[in-house]
Design a protein around this motif. Structure first.
Motif, PDB file in Angstrom:
ATOM      1  N   CYS A 155     -33.273  45.961 -22.951  1.00 51.42           N
ATOM      2  CA  CYS A 155     -34.713  45.728 -22.878  1.00 51.42           C
ATOM      3  C   CYS A 155     -35.338  46.451 -21.689  1.00 51.42           C
ATOM      4  N   GLU A 156     -36.653  46.496 -21.705  1.00 53.27           N
ATOM      5  CA  GLU A 156     -37.468  46.953 -20.580  1.00 53.27           C
ATOM      6  C   GLU A 156     -38.142  45.719 -19.980  1.00 53.27           C
ATOM      7  N   ILE A 157     -38.224  45.673 -18.652  1.00 53.22           N
ATOM      8  CA  ILE A 157     -38.835  44.537 -17.962  1.00 53.22           C
ATOM      9  C   ILE A 157     -39.980  45.046 -17.098  1.00 53.22           C
ATOM     10  N   ILE A 173     -41.350  41.485 -21.424  1.00 48.46           N
ATOM     11  CA  ILE A 173     -40.041  42.037 -21.819  1.00 48.46           C
ATOM     12  C   ILE A 173     -40.188  42.758 -23.151  1.00 48.46           C
ATOM     13  N   ASN A 174     -39.670  43.973 -23.190  1.00 53.15           N
ATOM     14  CA  ASN A 174     -39.721  44.816 -24.377  1.00 53.15           C
ATOM     15  C   ASN A 174     -38.282  45.065 -24.837  1.00 53.15           C
ATOM     16  N   ARG A 175     -37.885  44.384 -25.894  1.00 53.61           N
ATOM     17  CA  ARG A 175     -36.505  44.491 -26.363  1.00 53.61           C
ATOM     18  C   ARG A 175     -36.322  45.748 -27.222  1.00 53.61           C
ATOM     19  N   PHE A 196     -43.692  44.604 -26.228  1.00 54.65           N
ATOM     20  CA  PHE A 196     -43.584  43.617 -25.152  1.00 54.65           C
ATOM     21  C   PHE A 196     -43.938  42.219 -25.650  1.00 54.65           C
ATOM     22  N   LYS A 215     -38.071  50.720 -29.075  1.00 52.36           N
ATOM     23  CA  LYS A 215     -38.686  49.546 -28.458  1.00 52.36           C
ATOM     24  C   LYS A 215     -39.460  48.757 -29.513  1.00 52.36           C
TER      25      LYS A 215
END
Length: 251
Positions: A188-190, A13-15, A25, A22
């Motif tokens: 976030c990015e998952i 997970i990249n908040r 991760f 970003k």
């Protein structure tokens, strides 16, 4: 070759921070649920005419935002911060001592918090604030060294409460501090990097941008391992053609 889908995978997970940048991760995270739902909405024009009342004249189905649910039973500070809409900072406190800290002891054996915690087990002394007369720290006060709490002993001379001066040493502390309830959402990015166990193919689930919020309370005193849960929507990120993608490949 089997075409079933049963994944084992590492989730990262990249908040995003408040500026949309970003932060990097974290992971791999032990994720117990990562569910994606692609709902749609149907709009129907219904006839009110005599011969066809109640029949559909036109029907249009449009996509709705992609829904996400994620649950994790890893609980490092960064994950707790997401589950509690908080942020994490590093705390480093050097060792030292506090001299003649004024402490007003409540009556009835109630505790009071000192300015420091993680106290040293040796070197503690106390005296009355009124005349500096020495207090028997064994008989008259009780100290919770880890929490930095002190109280008058029920059978001691200070049981009715008193103002004292306390001197003590405290140990160095290094910690990740999570302060909760500061953010309205988690953006976030998952990324799931895994394997489809039914066919051995490498699998990737990519969600470039998601807006999430906690969907369950964090029970710090649960009988089982603490689990955190978030739900929300996948956002169509700038430069992307879809809110998420899944791929399987043999190499």
């Amino acid at each position: 070759m089997s075409n079933g889908l049963l994944l084992a995978g590492n989730v990262f997970i990249n908040r995003f921070d408040d500026t949309g940048a970003k932060t990097g991760f974290i992971g791999p995270i032990n994720v117990t649920k990562l569910a994606v739902n692609t709902p749609s909405e149907e709009k129907t024009r219904i006839s009110k005419q005599k011969q066809s009342r109640g029949q559909a004249l036109d029907t249009v189905v449009t996509a709705k935002p992609t829904e996400l649910e994620i649950a994790m039973d890893d609980a490092p500070a960064d994950i707790l911060a997401m589950a509690l809409l908080g942020e994490v900072s590093t705390v480093n406190i050097g060792s030292g001592n506090s001299s003649d800290e004024t402490v007003n002891l409540p009556a009835h054996g109630r505790w009071v918090k000192l300015l420091k915690s993680n106290l040293g087990a040796e070197g503690l002394s106390a005296k009355l604030a009124s005349d500096d007369s020495v207090i028997d720290v064994v008989a008259d006060i009780e100290v919770n060294y880890a929490a930095g709490l002190v109280r008058a002993t029920p059978s001691g001379t200070l049981a009715a409460g008193a103002s004292i001066k306390l001197s003590y040493d405290f140990n160095a502390t290094a910690a990740n501090l999570m302060r909760g309830g500061l953010k309205p959402q988690v953006v976030c990015e998952i990324l799931l990097e895994g394997t489809n166990l039914t066919n051995g193919k490498a699998a990737t689930l990519s969600i470039p941008k998601a807006s999430l919020a906690p969907s369950a309370a964090v029970d710090f005193m649960a009988d089982e391992f603490v689990s955190t849960a978030l739900k929300g929507t996948a956002v169509l990120a700038a430069g992307e053609t879809a809110p998420f993608s899944y791929s399987e490949h043999s190499a």
